[in-house]
Design a protein around this motif. Sequence first.
Motif, short mmCIF file in Angstrom:
data_model
loop_
_atom_site.label_atom_id
_atom_site.label_comp_id
_atom_site.label_asym_id
_atom_site.label_seq_id
_atom_site.Cartn_x
_atom_site.Cartn_y
_atom_site.Cartn_z
N LEU A 1 0.84 -1.20 0.00
CA LEU A 1 0.00 0.00 0.00
C LEU A 1 0.87 1.25 0.00
N ALA A 2 1.97 1.20 0.74
CA ALA A 2 2.89 2.34 0.75
C ALA A 2 3.44 2.61 -0.64
N ASP A 3 3.75 1.54 -1.38
CA ASP A 3 4.23 1.72 -2.75
C ASP A 3 3.14 2.32 -3.64
N GLU A 4 1.92 1.85 -3.48
CA GLU A 4 0.82 2.38 -4.30
C GLU A 4 0.60 3.87 -4.03
N TYR A 5 0.71 4.26 -2.79
CA TYR A 5 0.46 5.65 -2.43
C TYR A 5 1.71 6.53 -2.61
N GLY A 6 2.82 5.94 -3.02
CA GLY A 6 4.04 6.72 -3.21
C GLY A 6 4.61 7.23 -1.92
N TYR A 7 4.48 6.44 -0.85
CA TYR A 7 4.97 6.86 0.46
C TYR A 7 6.50 6.83 0.47
N LEU A 8 7.12 7.87 0.97
CA LEU A 8 8.57 7.96 1.06
C LEU A 8 8.98 7.85 2.52
N GLU A 9 10.05 7.09 2.77
CA GLU A 9 10.51 6.88 4.14
C GLU A 9 10.82 8.20 4.82
N GLY A 10 10.25 8.38 6.00
CA GLY A 10 10.53 9.56 6.80
C GLY A 10 9.62 10.75 6.54
N GLU A 11 8.80 10.67 5.48
CA GLU A 11 7.95 11.83 5.19
C GLU A 11 6.71 11.84 6.08
N THR A 12 6.14 13.00 6.25
CA THR A 12 4.89 13.14 7.00
C THR A 12 3.74 12.91 6.04
N ARG A 13 2.92 11.92 6.32
CA ARG A 13 1.84 11.57 5.39
C ARG A 13 0.58 11.26 6.20
N THR A 14 -0.54 11.72 5.70
CA THR A 14 -1.82 11.39 6.33
C THR A 14 -2.69 10.67 5.32
N LEU A 15 -3.59 9.84 5.85
CA LEU A 15 -4.57 9.15 5.03
C LEU A 15 -5.95 9.54 5.52
N SER A 16 -6.87 9.57 4.58
CA SER A 16 -8.25 9.93 4.92
C SER A 16 -9.09 8.66 4.98
N LEU A 17 -9.71 8.43 6.14
CA LEU A 17 -10.61 7.30 6.32
C LEU A 17 -12.02 7.86 6.48
N ASN A 18 -12.80 7.76 5.43
CA ASN A 18 -14.16 8.33 5.41
C ASN A 18 -14.14 9.80 5.84
N GLY A 19 -13.12 10.53 5.39
CA GLY A 19 -13.05 11.96 5.66
C GLY A 19 -12.29 12.33 6.91
N ARG A 20 -11.87 11.36 7.72
CA ARG A 20 -11.09 11.64 8.92
C ARG A 20 -9.62 11.41 8.62
N ASP A 21 -8.80 12.37 9.00
CA ASP A 21 -7.37 12.27 8.71
C ASP A 21 -6.64 11.53 9.83
N TYR A 22 -5.76 10.61 9.39
CA TYR A 22 -4.92 9.83 10.31
C TYR A 22 -3.47 9.95 9.85
N ALA A 23 -2.56 9.99 10.80
CA ALA A 23 -1.14 10.10 10.48
C ALA A 23 -0.54 8.71 10.28
N VAL A 24 0.26 8.57 9.23
CA VAL A 24 0.98 7.31 8.99
C VAL A 24 2.29 7.37 9.78
N VAL A 25 2.44 6.42 10.72
CA VAL A 25 3.63 6.43 11.57
C VAL A 25 4.62 5.33 11.23
N GLY A 26 4.21 4.38 10.39
CA GLY A 26 5.14 3.30 10.06
C GLY A 26 4.65 2.46 8.89
N VAL A 27 5.58 1.72 8.30
CA VAL A 27 5.29 0.81 7.20
C VAL A 27 5.86 -0.56 7.57
N ILE A 28 5.03 -1.59 7.57
CA ILE A 28 5.51 -2.92 7.94
C ILE A 28 6.12 -3.62 6.73
#
Length: 395
Positions: A162-189
């Motif tokens: 999923l991180a690859d699909e979203y273009g997530y870069l290591e160390g960057e600040t990224r949020t995801l929207s879950l039904n309009g609510r923003d959540y911070a991504v803190v790690g990638v397994i």
Amino acid sequence: MTRLRELIGVAVAGLLARKTRTLLIMLGPVMGVAAIVAAVGLSESAKGDLRQKLQELGTNLVIATADGTFAFGTAPTLPEEAVERAGNISTVEKVTGYIEMTGIQVLPSAGGEDFFRTVPIPVLAADTELMNVLDTGLESGRFLNEFDQANSIRSLVIGNALADEYGYLEGETRTLSLNGRDYAVVGVIEKVELVPDLDRAVLMTPATAERDWDIEQTPTGLYLRVRDGTAEETAEILPQALALGGSEGVSTTIPSSLLEAEAEVDTTLQLIVITMGGLALVVGGLGIANVMSISVIQRSSEIGIRRALGHTRGTIAGQFLLEALVVGVLGGIVGAGVGVVAIVAGSRIGDWVVTIQPALLVWSGALAVVVAVIFGIYPAMKAARLEPLETLRLG
């Protein structure tokens, strides 16, 4: 012993005197042995990666999921005490539960919303023990911790795919929207080989799921690590243990079973190719018989002189059998070598683990010797039957 050494010397000299003919009759054993060694070795090497992966991952992970009979009108769940009940099973070493959440659309906070709006993303609530039970690590960042759980922090951990699909870069600040609510991504397994669904999943703490989505703290599934060699036994008794005597409502799977099935070499295909290699050996044996029979006629003068000097029929037959034996030995050795080269080359091309079985090299080489000797009997007997006067006519 002196006679044997002389016989071996004559046989080797006869082969070396006609190198082209010797190479031609060696082709059959070489091709047959090479085909057998390469066929078995390549099929074993192709599955070597899976076997190596199984050794690294272990075969003691069991997954239990609710199949819908514990709860009606809502998402299927296991009993509230499922984790505790599973932990009481003597073969279970570690267990953690997870809650699969439905009806939540996951979108990147910026860019590509229209595309990802049609892509379903699994959303799970999992506790801090998940990584320990799955025995996996992080590609970047951190996992959910006790602070996130205690304070219902809107933090997420996502799968590497999923991180690859979203273009997530290591160390960057990224949020995801879950039904309009923003959540911070803190790690990638890291990639979870035994649970590939987690590679595209979004994970949050159960406390956050309860606060934001009114999710009850009742697991929909369990991940269990059991003692080595007890996975099947545990999977069999787990439904009864979770349902307190009943067997309905729980489905169990052993993720490594699929990998083990894939790692099993296709024995039918192996037998077909080995049979083809055996046929190549038989055809090569016929070539040995044919070429050596012609050689008997060509060497009739030599045979007649040796008979006139007192060599017995057994000595003459022994010479030609030794020649067939040498052809079989050399053909087996060269064929095994060609097969090994084919295995190494094929494994490098396919990026497989090179798997070479010494026993296979020995018995395939021995088979070449047996075939060569068997098909060398006829020309040896034909040479032994020649009389000195008859060789003058043939010569």
